[in-house]
Design a protein around this motif. Structure first.
Motif, PDB file in Angstrom:
ATOM      1  N   LEU A   1      43.827  45.065  38.663  1.00 16.14           N
ATOM      2  CA  LEU A   1      44.663  45.751  38.372  1.00 16.14           C
ATOM      3  C   LEU A   1      46.456  45.425  37.825  1.00 16.14           C
ATOM      4  O   LEU A   1      46.669  45.189  38.624  1.00 16.14           O
ATOM      5  CB  LEU A   1      44.482  46.782  39.038  1.00 16.14           C
ATOM      6  N   GLY A   2      46.433  44.763  36.630  1.00 13.96           N
ATOM      7  CA  GLY A   2      47.859  44.014  36.857  1.00 13.96           C
ATOM      8  C   GLY A   2      48.106  42.875  38.009  1.00 13.96           C
ATOM      9  O   GLY A   2      46.848  41.814  38.024  1.00 13.96           O
ATOM     10  N   ARG A   3      48.761  42.957  38.608  1.00 14.24           N
ATOM     11  CA  ARG A   3      49.045  41.984  39.356  1.00 14.24           C
ATOM     12  C   ARG A   3      48.155  41.857  40.987  1.00 14.24           C
ATOM     13  O   ARG A   3      48.284  41.529  42.028  1.00 14.24           O
ATOM     14  CB  ARG A   3      50.863  41.566  40.114  1.00 14.24           C
ATOM     15  N   HIS A   4      47.197  42.950  40.905  1.00 16.15           N
ATOM     16  CA  HIS A   4      47.301  43.438  42.032  1.00 16.15           C
ATOM     17  C   HIS A   4      45.097  43.326  41.725  1.00 16.15           C
ATOM     18  O   HIS A   4      44.935  43.370  40.790  1.00 16.15           O
ATOM     19  CB  HIS A   4      47.469  44.773  42.206  1.00 16.15           C
TER      20      HIS A   4
ATOM     21  N   VAL B   1      50.030  49.766  42.807  1.00 14.98           N
ATOM     22  CA  VAL B   1      49.938  49.755  41.246  1.00 14.98           C
ATOM     23  C   VAL B   1      49.991  51.215  40.795  1.00 14.98           C
ATOM     24  O   VAL B   1      49.411  52.202  41.576  1.00 14.98           O
ATOM     25  CB  VAL B   1      48.086  49.500  40.705  1.00 14.98           C
ATOM     26  N   ILE B   2      50.553  50.339  39.741  1.00  9.89           N
ATOM     27  CA  ILE B   2      51.151  51.432  38.455  1.00  9.89           C
ATOM     28  C   ILE B   2      50.462  51.745  38.191  1.00  9.89           C
ATOM     29  O   ILE B   2      50.042  51.131  36.531  1.00  9.89           O
ATOM     30  CB  ILE B   2      52.706  51.695  38.250  1.00  9.89           C
TER      31      ILE B   2
ATOM     32  N   ASP C   1      51.323  48.625  35.620  1.00 11.43           N
ATOM     33  CA  ASP C   1      49.960  47.528  35.513  1.00 11.43           C
ATOM     34  C   ASP C   1      48.882  47.603  34.911  1.00 11.43           C
ATOM     35  O   ASP C   1      48.139  47.505  34.265  1.00 11.43           O
ATOM     36  CB  ASP C   1      49.817  47.722  37.400  1.00 11.43           C
ATOM     37  N   VAL C   2      48.747  49.276  34.511  1.00 13.86           N
ATOM     38  CA  VAL C   2      47.384  49.976  34.550  1.00 13.86           C
ATOM     39  C   VAL C   2      47.127  50.985  33.113  1.00 13.86           C
ATOM     40  O   VAL C   2      48.926  51.542  33.338  1.00 13.86           O
ATOM     41  CB  VAL C   2      46.741  50.401  35.356  1.00 13.86           C
ATOM     42  N   LEU C   3      46.587  50.742  31.767  1.00 17.21           N
ATOM     43  CA  LEU C   3      47.198  52.182  30.968  1.00 17.21           C
ATOM     44  C   LEU C   3      45.598  52.629  31.155  1.00 17.21           C
ATOM     45  O   LEU C   3      44.583  52.660  30.852  1.00 17.21           O
ATOM     46  CB  LEU C   3      46.978  50.961  29.717  1.00 17.21           C
ATOM     47  N   ASN C   4      46.427  54.163  31.083  1.00 15.38           N
ATOM     48  CA  ASN C   4      44.678  55.157  31.748  1.00 15.38           C
ATOM     49  C   ASN C   4      44.975  56.187  30.436  1.00 15.38           C
ATOM     50  O   ASN C   4      45.471  56.941  29.716  1.00 15.38           O
ATOM     51  CB  ASN C   4      45.320  55.651  32.636  1.00 15.38           C
ATOM     52  N   ASP C   5      43.510  55.542  29.205  1.00 16.11           N
ATOM     53  CA  ASP C   5      43.395  56.424  28.587  1.00 16.11           C
ATOM     54  C   ASP C   5      42.744  57.709  28.380  1.00 16.11           C
ATOM     55  O   ASP C   5      41.689  56.942  27.985  1.00 16.11           O
ATOM     56  CB  ASP C   5      42.871  55.194  27.045  1.00 16.11           C
ATOM     57  N   ALA C   6      43.430  58.654  28.888  1.00 15.57           N
ATOM     58  CA  ALA C   6      42.118  59.276  29.165  1.00 15.57           C
ATOM     59  C   ALA C   6      41.600  60.161  28.000  1.00 15.57           C
ATOM     60  O   ALA C   6      41.013  61.127  27.959  1.00 15.57           O
ATOM     61  CB  ALA C   6      43.202  60.879  29.470  1.00 15.57           C
TER      62      ALA C   6
ATOM     63  N   PRO D   1      37.822  41.004  31.154  1.00 17.21           N
ATOM     64  CA  PRO D   1      36.736  41.097  31.887  1.00 17.21           C
ATOM     65  C   PRO D   1      36.908  42.013  33.177  1.00 17.21           C
ATOM     66  O   PRO D   1      36.216  43.505  33.583  1.00 17.21           O
ATOM     67  CB  PRO D   1      35.329  40.142  31.579  1.00 17.21           C
ATOM     68  N   ASP D   2      37.397  41.732  33.826  1.00 16.07           N
ATOM     69  CA  ASP D   2      38.213  41.900  35.550  1.00 16.07           C
ATOM     70  C   ASP D   2      38.649  43.199  35.207  1.00 16.07           C
ATOM     71  O   ASP D   2      38.445  43.285  36.756  1.00 16.07           O
ATOM     72  CB  ASP D   2      37.959  40.971  36.665  1.00 16.07           C
ATOM     73  N   ALA D   3      39.098  43.567  34.814  1.00 16.89           N
ATOM     74  CA  ALA D   3      40.402  44.534  34.451  1.00 16.89           C
ATOM     75  C   ALA D   3      40.324  45.498  33.621  1.00 16.89           C
ATOM     76  O   ALA D   3      41.187  46.295  33.017  1.00 16.89           O
ATOM     77  CB  ALA D   3      42.453  43.583  33.290  1.00 16.89           C
ATOM     78  N   VAL D   4      39.162  45.812  33.293  1.00 15.47           N
ATOM     79  CA  VAL D   4      38.660  47.062  32.511  1.00 15.47           C
ATOM     80  C   VAL D   4      37.434  47.667  32.879  1.00 15.47           C
ATOM     81  O   VAL D   4      36.579  47.473  34.476  1.00 15.47           O
ATOM     82  CB  VAL D   4      37.127  46.454  30.834  1.00 15.47           C
ATOM     83  N   VAL D   5      38.254  49.647  32.979  1.00 19.19           N
ATOM     84  CA  VAL D   5      37.427  50.715  34.158  1.00 19.19           C
ATOM     85  C   VAL D   5      37.080  51.106  32.990  1.00 19.19           C
ATOM     86  O   VAL D   5      37.710  51.618  32.492  1.00 19.19           O
ATOM     87  CB  VAL D   5      38.796  51.065  35.148  1.00 19.19           C
ATOM     88  N   ILE D   6      34.999  52.032  33.508  1.00 17.90           N
ATOM     89  CA  ILE D   6      35.077  52.836  32.229  1.00 17.90           C
ATOM     90  C   ILE D   6      35.586  54.319  33.301  1.00 17.90           C
ATOM     91  O   ILE D   6      35.267  54.134  35.078  1.00 17.90           O
ATOM     92  CB  ILE D   6      33.815  53.113  31.995  1.00 17.90           C
ATOM     93  N   ASP D   7      35.483  55.529  32.392  1.00 26.03           N
ATOM     94  CA  ASP D   7      35.876  56.347  33.578  1.00 26.03           C
ATOM     95  C   ASP D   7      34.558  57.833  32.580  1.00 26.03           C
ATOM     96  O   ASP D   7      34.473  57.074  30.821  1.00 26.03           O
ATOM     97  CB  ASP D   7      36.746  56.945  33.488  1.00 26.03           C
TER      98      ASP D   7
END
Length: 287
Positions: free
Chosen positions: A5-8, A92-93, A112-117, A180-186
């Motif tokens: 997640l970004g730098r984390h 983590v922001i 660090d993260v874009l949460n595209d709701a 690929p390790d910076a992608v999350v599904i919701d």
């Protein structure tokens, strides 16, 4: 899988509490309690002290309401992200936005993260994440327009739809250059869904986890909890934790929450029962 997640970086045996911080005067839950910047900053300090690894900062409530243009959203979010970044370098922001232009400014400020709701309503958001090395949350909304409530939405199979759409979004993000390790599904409970849809997604969340993409759930005080138990906002914690436990047993990695302490304990207990986490101590019967 290891989650970046970004730098984390987080190992695959860890779960993450994503605490909600609303820079809005009209949130359904806190009713504007963190609308003032100093109040929002105090909220960040509180949730960090409670153990949250991530905050999710949003400048527009999800429900219909007053039109909030790009400039207004930026004014609510970007400078605040910079303030939080300066004060909490290890935090983590995440920024809750569907607009690529807002995401760009937020990443420049330290997000660090874009949460595209809203499930890719702005297709350029993945390009912003890629260009800044940011993570992205890919949600399922069934094609709903941002800030609209569902009305008689139908799916042949809501879980199959959620898997198809979020995996396609994840693959598009990777094709755009997101790691690929910076992608999350919701699955996006309540978004483009009725209560029965959200309950089905909860019951079958293991199918989303089985895709291999890390899964985020945003269950906290949602309407599907309130309708299931006939409880108003403010009386949904127990139902939220019950739904959280089901998602934790299925293997969800990130939990977007209002109540950090209670959710952390519920998730840790379930992950330990599931054999994914060791007890904090285990001396009973040994001493």
């Amino acid at each position: 899988m290891t989650l970046r997640l970004g730098r984390h970086v987080f190992a695959d045996d860890t779960t993450i509490m994503m605490a909600i911080v609303n820079r809005t005067p009209d949130s359904f839950y806190d009713r504007g309690a963190t609308w003032a910047e100093d109040a929002a900053f105090a909220r960040v300090g509180l949730v960090v002290a409670q153990g949250a690894e991530m905050v999710d900062i949003g400048g527009i409530k999800a429900a219909p309401g007053a039109e909030i243009g790009e400039a207004e959203e930026r004014s609510r979010v970007v400078d605040f992200v910079a303030r939080v970044r300066a004060s909490f370098p290890r935090l983590v922001i995440s920024v809750d936005t569907w607009r690529a232009s807002v995401g760009e400014a937020a990443c420049l400020a330290g997000a660090d993260v874009l949460n595209d709701a809203w499930g890719g309503a702005d297709p350029e958001l993945v390009d912003v994440a890629a260009s800044h090395g940011a993570a992205i949350v890919c949600t399922h909304t069934g094609g709903a327009t941002p800030r609209t409530r569902p009305y008689r939405v139908e799916y042949d199979d809501v879980v199959a739809s959620a898997i198809k759409d979020t995996v396609a979004y994840a693959e598009r993000a990777v094709a755009a250059g997101v790691s690929p390790d910076a992608v999350v599904i919701d699955p996006a409970h309540d978004f483009g869904k009725n209560t029965f849809h959200s309950l089905e997604l909860t019951r079958r969340l293991d199918e989303m986890v089985a895709t291999g993409w890390p899964v985020l759930v945003s269950l906290s005080n949602k309407d599907f909890v309130g309708e299931t138990l006939d409880r108003p906002v403010g009386e949904r914690l127990i139902g939220t934790l019950a739904a959280t436990a089901i998602c934790a047993m299925a293997g969800a990695r990130i939990y977007r929450v209002h109540e950090v302490v209670e959710t952390r304990q519920a998730v840790d207990m379930v992950w330990t029962i599931a054999g994914r986490r060791a007890p904090s101590r285990a001396i009973r019967g040994l001493q």
